[in-house]
Design a protein around this motif. Structure first.
Motif, mmCIF file in Angstrom:
data_model
loop_
_atom_site.group_PDB
_atom_site.id
_atom_site.type_symbol
_atom_site.label_atom_id
_atom_site.label_comp_id
_atom_site.label_asym_id
_atom_site.label_seq_id
_atom_site.Cartn_x
_atom_site.Cartn_y
_atom_site.Cartn_z
ATOM 1 N N ALA A 139 -113.546 76.610 -85.637
ATOM 2 C CA ALA A 139 -113.466 77.585 -86.724
ATOM 3 C C ALA A 139 -112.111 78.278 -86.712
ATOM 4 C CB ALA A 139 -114.592 78.608 -86.602
ATOM 5 N N ARG A 140 -111.624 78.610 -85.514
ATOM 6 C CA ARG A 140 -110.308 79.237 -85.399
ATOM 7 C C ARG A 140 -109.204 78.273 -85.804
ATOM 8 N NH1 ARG A 140 -111.410 81.996 -79.471
ATOM 9 N NH2 ARG A 140 -112.627 83.786 -80.219
ATOM 10 N N ALA A 141 -109.369 77.002 -85.428
ATOM 11 C CA ALA A 141 -108.373 76.003 -85.778
ATOM 12 C C ALA A 141 -108.293 75.813 -87.289
ATOM 13 C CB ALA A 141 -108.705 74.677 -85.096
ATOM 14 N N ARG A 142 -109.447 75.794 -87.946
ATOM 15 C CA ARG A 142 -109.448 75.628 -89.402
ATOM 16 C C ARG A 142 -108.857 76.860 -90.084
ATOM 17 N NH1 ARG A 142 -113.515 72.055 -92.784
ATOM 18 N NH2 ARG A 142 -112.793 72.501 -94.894
ATOM 19 N N ALA A 143 -109.140 78.037 -89.551
ATOM 20 C CA ALA A 143 -108.562 79.263 -90.105
ATOM 21 C C ALA A 143 -107.041 79.245 -89.989
ATOM 22 C CB ALA A 143 -109.133 80.481 -89.393
ATOM 23 N N GLU A 144 -106.529 78.720 -88.877
ATOM 24 C CA GLU A 144 -105.073 78.621 -88.703
ATOM 25 C C GLU A 144 -104.485 77.608 -89.678
ATOM 26 O OE1 GLU A 144 -101.131 78.972 -87.271
ATOM 27 O OE2 GLU A 144 -102.875 80.299 -87.303
ATOM 28 N N LEU A 145 -105.184 76.487 -89.888
ATOM 29 C CA LEU A 145 -104.724 75.496 -90.852
ATOM 30 C C LEU A 145 -104.594 76.121 -92.242
ATOM 31 C CD1 LEU A 145 -105.764 71.823 -91.184
ATOM 32 C CD2 LEU A 145 -106.060 73.303 -93.161
ATOM 33 N N ILE A 146 -105.602 76.905 -92.642
ATOM 34 C CA ILE A 146 -105.571 77.554 -93.951
ATOM 35 C C ILE A 146 -104.469 78.602 -94.011
ATOM 36 C CG2 ILE A 146 -106.896 78.991 -95.558
ATOM 37 C CD1 ILE A 146 -109.414 77.593 -94.489
ATOM 38 N N ARG A 147 -104.284 79.341 -92.922
ATOM 39 C CA ARG A 147 -103.218 80.349 -92.903
ATOM 40 C C ARG A 147 -101.861 79.713 -93.141
ATOM 41 N NH1 ARG A 147 -99.102 81.905 -90.477
ATOM 42 N NH2 ARG A 147 -99.239 80.234 -88.928
ATOM 43 N N ARG A 148 -101.658 78.530 -92.588
ATOM 44 C CA ARG A 148 -100.359 77.883 -92.702
ATOM 45 C C ARG A 148 -100.045 77.418 -94.121
ATOM 46 N NH1 ARG A 148 -100.221 74.283 -87.060
ATOM 47 N NH2 ARG A 148 -99.876 76.091 -85.675
#
Length: 248
Positions: free
Chosen positions: A53-62
């Motif tokens: 979930a954190r990894a996907r949130a970082e992907l979206i942030r980028r």
């Protein structure tokens, strides 16, 4: 290699969950490189877990402007990291080795192809080091804009499947006494190369995937449209399609 990656991916979510929840809060953020998590979670279809979930949130942030960054920066995941000067042949298990060896106290880096003298090894760590201190035969394996192992095989097709569509500007409107339809766009698409290197190139509205929303009436009787968005899509290791869109 394909069978190994396929066998290990389903257990990744459990391993990541244990790793992230069994440590005190200050240590959790340092447990693994986020790009290793993005790489593994994306390939496994984003299994349900806190790290994914954190990894996907970082992907979206980028991909949330500005600026728009490569969603997966594979060069930040040290898959080829080793304390041996002659690591084993490239294989998918090195991803998992790098992922779970992050608590090591030694330097996390790839070493030259041959042993080097101490002064030379120390010299290339400093920005001001002259180029001649690193002999041609001892070029580092770690390249800063691509994966540090060979990912040209089909088991890493999910990396090359990632596309980033940046609709920087799309406007359609009528103007003038005759009601002429004016259209103007700026669209770029980011893609990954054989070794995970990321590049941008000019594109068009016509290249946007069918799941992109906001420009469905583009070119139809000139309705007024003003749209800006970033759309990223991919296919996981099994070929399943996924996407995210951020409007701005």
């Amino acid at each position: 290699m394909c069978h190994l990656l396929k066998k290990l991916l389903p257990s990744l979510a459990f391993a990541l969950t244990v790793t992230s929840t069994s440590l005190p809060l200050p240590a959790r953020a340092q447990t693994y490189p986020i790009d290793c998590a993005i790489l593994l979670c994306l390939s496994g279809g984003w299994p349900a877990s806190v790290p994914c979930a954190r990894a996907r949130a970082e992907l979206i942030r980028r991909i949330t402007p500005w600026p728009v960054e490569p969603p997966l920066q594979i060069w930040r995941c040290p898959m080829g990291a080793s304390f041996e000067t002659a690591p084993a042949a490239n294989s998918a298990d090195r991803i998992f080795e790098a992922f779970f060896q992050n608590n090591s106290t030694g330097p996390r880096q790839s070493f030259p192809a041959r042993d080097a003298a101490g002064p030379i090894m120390a010299a290339w760590r400093t920005p001001e080091a002259p180029k001649y201190l690193v002999p041609a035969g001892q070029a580092l394996r770690l390249v800063q804009d691509r994966a540090d192992i060979d990912i040209s095989g089909p088991e890493f097709n999910f990396v090359r499947s990632i596309r980033v569509y940046d609709v920087q500007y799309a406007r359609q409107h009528k103007s003038g006494r005759d009601g002429d339809c004016n259209r103007s766009t700026t669209v770029v698409v980011g893609t990954y190369g054989i070794q995970g290197d990321f590049t941008w190139q000019r594109s068009s509205i016509a290249a946007l995937p069918a799941d992109h929303v906001g420009l469905e009436r583009w070119g139809q009787n000139c309705p007024g449209i003003y749209h800006r968005s970033v759309f990223v899509d991919w296919r996981d290791y099994e070929g399943n399609y996924g996407f995210e869109q951020v409007n701005y």
